[in-house]
Motif scaffolding. Structure first.
Motif, PDB file in Angstrom:
ATOM      1  N   MET A 108       0.823  -1.218   0.000  1.00  0.00           N
ATOM      2  CA  MET A 108       0.000   0.000   0.000  1.00  0.00           C
ATOM      3  C   MET A 108       0.856   1.266   0.000  1.00  0.00           C
ATOM      4  O   MET A 108       0.342   2.364   0.151  1.00  0.00           O
ATOM      5  N   ALA A 109       2.157   1.103  -0.178  1.00  0.00           N
ATOM      6  CA  ALA A 109       3.088   2.232  -0.272  1.00  0.00           C
ATOM      7  C   ALA A 109       4.438   1.676  -0.694  1.00  0.00           C
ATOM      8  O   ALA A 109       4.561   0.482  -1.014  1.00  0.00           O
ATOM      9  N   ALA A 110       5.450   2.509  -0.681  1.00  0.00           N
ATOM     10  CA  ALA A 110       6.796   2.060  -1.037  1.00  0.00           C
ATOM     11  C   ALA A 110       7.413   1.190   0.049  1.00  0.00           C
ATOM     12  O   ALA A 110       8.414   0.511  -0.185  1.00  0.00           O
ATOM     13  N   THR A 111       6.825   1.200   1.240  1.00  0.00           N
ATOM     14  CA  THR A 111       7.249   0.348   2.348  1.00  0.00           C
ATOM     15  C   THR A 111       6.005  -0.247   2.989  1.00  0.00           C
ATOM     16  O   THR A 111       4.890   0.244   2.765  1.00  0.00           O
ATOM     17  N   PRO A 112       6.137  -1.301   3.792  1.00  0.00           N
ATOM     18  CA  PRO A 112       4.991  -1.768   4.567  1.00  0.00           C
ATOM     19  C   PRO A 112       4.542  -0.683   5.539  1.00  0.00           C
ATOM     20  O   PRO A 112       5.359   0.143   5.986  1.00  0.00           O
ATOM     21  N   LEU A 113       3.246  -0.678   5.860  1.00  0.00           N
ATOM     22  CA  LEU A 113       2.685   0.385   6.685  1.00  0.00           C
ATOM     23  C   LEU A 113       1.887  -0.172   7.854  1.00  0.00           C
ATOM     24  O   LEU A 113       1.362  -1.289   7.790  1.00  0.00           O
ATOM     25  N   ALA A 122     -15.116   1.305  11.197  1.00  0.00           N
ATOM     26  CA  ALA A 122     -13.755   1.611  11.631  1.00  0.00           C
ATOM     27  C   ALA A 122     -12.732   1.177  10.590  1.00  0.00           C
ATOM     28  O   ALA A 122     -11.711   1.857  10.374  1.00  0.00           O
ATOM     29  N   CYS A 123     -12.985   0.048   9.942  1.00  0.00           N
ATOM     30  CA  CYS A 123     -12.042  -0.478   8.947  1.00  0.00           C
ATOM     31  C   CYS A 123     -12.014   0.347   7.670  1.00  0.00           C
ATOM     32  O   CYS A 123     -11.116   0.167   6.832  1.00  0.00           O
ATOM     33  N   GLU A 124     -12.977   1.249   7.494  1.00  0.00           N
ATOM     34  CA  GLU A 124     -12.937   2.160   6.356  1.00  0.00           C
ATOM     35  C   GLU A 124     -11.722   3.080   6.435  1.00  0.00           C
ATOM     36  O   GLU A 124     -11.310   3.665   5.436  1.00  0.00           O
ATOM     37  N   GLU A 125     -11.124   3.181   7.626  1.00  0.00           N
ATOM     38  CA  GLU A 125      -9.950   4.026   7.800  1.00  0.00           C
ATOM     39  C   GLU A 125      -8.650   3.325   7.405  1.00  0.00           C
ATOM     40  O   GLU A 125      -7.573   3.927   7.495  1.00  0.00           O
ATOM     41  N   ALA A 126      -8.755   2.067   6.985  1.00  0.00           N
ATOM     42  CA  ALA A 126      -7.546   1.287   6.711  1.00  0.00           C
ATOM     43  C   ALA A 126      -6.686   1.881   5.601  1.00  0.00           C
ATOM     44  O   ALA A 126      -5.465   1.724   5.599  1.00  0.00           O
ATOM     45  N   ALA A 127      -7.318   2.561   4.642  1.00  0.00           N
ATOM     46  CA  ALA A 127      -6.566   3.105   3.513  1.00  0.00           C
ATOM     47  C   ALA A 127      -6.096   4.532   3.742  1.00  0.00           C
ATOM     48  O   ALA A 127      -5.463   5.129   2.866  1.00  0.00           O
ATOM     49  N   THR A 141      -2.253   6.249   2.965  1.00  0.00           N
ATOM     50  CA  THR A 141      -1.505   5.290   2.143  1.00  0.00           C
ATOM     51  C   THR A 141      -1.230   5.906   0.772  1.00  0.00           C
ATOM     52  O   THR A 141      -1.897   6.849   0.357  1.00  0.00           O
ATOM     53  N   SER A 142      -0.250   5.350   0.085  1.00  0.00           N
ATOM     54  CA  SER A 142       0.069   5.797  -1.277  1.00  0.00           C
ATOM     55  C   SER A 142       0.342   4.560  -2.132  1.00  0.00           C
ATOM     56  O   SER A 142       1.492   4.299  -2.503  1.00  0.00           O
ATOM     57  N   PRO A 143      -0.700   3.777  -2.418  1.00  0.00           N
ATOM     58  CA  PRO A 143      -0.514   2.522  -3.149  1.00  0.00           C
ATOM     59  C   PRO A 143      -0.025   2.752  -4.568  1.00  0.00           C
ATOM     60  O   PRO A 143      -0.340   3.772  -5.189  1.00  0.00           O
ATOM     61  N   PRO A 144       0.744   1.798  -5.082  1.00  0.00           N
ATOM     62  CA  PRO A 144       1.281   1.942  -6.443  1.00  0.00           C
ATOM     63  C   PRO A 144       0.231   1.656  -7.504  1.00  0.00           C
ATOM     64  O   PRO A 144      -0.802   1.021  -7.247  1.00  0.00           O
ATOM     65  N   ALA A 145       0.498   2.122  -8.701  1.00  0.00           N
ATOM     66  CA  ALA A 145      -0.290   1.779  -9.885  1.00  0.00           C
ATOM     67  C   ALA A 145       0.570   0.905 -10.780  1.00  0.00           C
ATOM     68  O   ALA A 145       1.702   1.254 -11.092  1.00  0.00           O
ATOM     69  N   ASP A 146       0.045  -0.256 -11.170  1.00  0.00           N
ATOM     70  CA  ASP A 146       0.795  -1.152 -12.044  1.00  0.00           C
ATOM     71  C   ASP A 146      -0.174  -1.954 -12.900  1.00  0.00           C
ATOM     72  O   ASP A 146      -1.375  -1.626 -12.968  1.00  0.00           O
ATOM     73  N   ARG A 201      -6.905   0.677  -2.496  1.00  0.00           N
ATOM     74  CA  ARG A 201      -7.511   1.239  -1.289  1.00  0.00           C
ATOM     75  C   ARG A 201      -8.803   0.510  -0.927  1.00  0.00           C
ATOM     76  O   ARG A 201      -9.067   0.242   0.247  1.00  0.00           O
ATOM     77  N   HIS A 202      -9.582   0.195  -1.942  1.00  0.00           N
ATOM     78  CA  HIS A 202     -10.807  -0.579  -1.699  1.00  0.00           C
ATOM     79  C   HIS A 202     -10.471  -1.946  -1.113  1.00  0.00           C
ATOM     80  O   HIS A 202     -11.096  -2.385  -0.129  1.00  0.00           O
TER      81      HIS A 202
END
Length: 284
Positions: free
Chosen positions: A218-223, A244-249, A252-257, A266-267
């Protein structure tokens, strides 16, 4: 392809390995080789020397140390998932190890190698982060302890210094009352995680007293999903958990590939976190 030319040494002790690594800034450590060898073949890595630590027994094994469990860096993924000590004291690690690639890789790939490689799509870095693990780096000057929150610096980059070798990891025991789960979404059984979620939950009087959540890819490193952890504290099992789990994303800065775009990741993070928390908390 054929790798570029390099020197090869196979030391007989950790001290000797540290000396060999410190003597050459372009040297790399060879552990199980499951990440390094493909990079060499594709000429994406050009080490001048490989320091093979494969024969060092002092880097292997899972040991109960009272208030924590120490896992040697050269312990294979298969040994992690089959360890009775980890099954009893750190079941989240054993569970996550079953998701690593396939049996052939798990018998060669090493626990420490996976962490030192620092691929954000790897399963185990997020787990060690969620469990507040401490990584132990050895060098000619001695040992240095690095909290997992400070170990992963950037994509494929760690805080290990020149001449340091990851020798082991200390995982604090959480004690009774905790539940654990690891959820992973991937294209095929052997593939890297598109998104993964490692969860540890402590219940008290029918509600969640504490939650720890590590995110994979979800980013360049584990979070750590800190916003979701805070939102879950004190929440009773039910619809409030989903909210509460809606806050999980958050943050974050997830990659696009080729496999997923950031909004889809994020979903997935929100959905997988909800599933993992409910499972860890023992909710049907």
């Amino acid at each position: 392809m054929i790798p570029a030319q390099f020197d090869y040494v196979r030391p007989d002790s950790l001290a000797e390995a540290c000396q060999a690594l410190a003597a050459d800034e372009e040297a790399k450590v060879l552990a199980g080789g499951q990440s390094l060898m493909p990079l060499l073949r594709l000429r994406l890595s050009y080490p001048s020397k490989l320091v093979d630590v494969g024969r060092l027994a002092e880097l292997k094994g899972v040991h109960d140390r009272g208030d924590h469990v120490r896992i040697g860096a050269m312990t294979t993924h298969d040994e992690v998932l089959r360890s009775p000590v980890l099954a009893a004291e750190c079941p989240l690690l054993a569970l996550a190890a079953t998701h690593v690639a396939d049996p052939a890789i798990r018998h060669r790939g090493t626990f420490g190698g996976s962490l030192a490689h620092a691929d954000p799509a790897g399963d185990l870095p997020a787990v060690v982060l969620a469990l507040d693990g401490v990584l132990v780096a050895a060098s000619a000057q001695g040992e240095r302890e690095i909290p997992a929150a400070e170990f992963f610096v950037d994509y494929l980059e760690t805080s290990l210094r020149q001449g340091e070798i990851l020798s082991g990891v200390r995982i604090p025991k959480l004690g009774r009352g905790w539940g654990f789960h690891y959820e992973k979404f991937r294209r095929t059984a052997q593939a890297w995680a598109i998104v993964g979620v490692a969860v540890a939950v402590r219940r008290s009087n029918g509600s969640i007293a504490e939650a720890r959540i590590g995110l994979t890819n979800m980013a360049a490193t584990p979070l750590r999903a800190r916003a979701a952890e805070a939102a879950l504290q004190g929440v009773e099992l039910g619809d409030q958990v989903r909210q509460a789990c809606e806050e999980a994303a958050a943050d974050t800065s997830p990659p696009a590939d080729l496999h997923a775009q950031p909004d889809y990741r994020r979903h997935l993070a929100r959905v997988l976190t909800h599933r993992a928390v409910r499972t860890a908390a023992g909710s049907p």
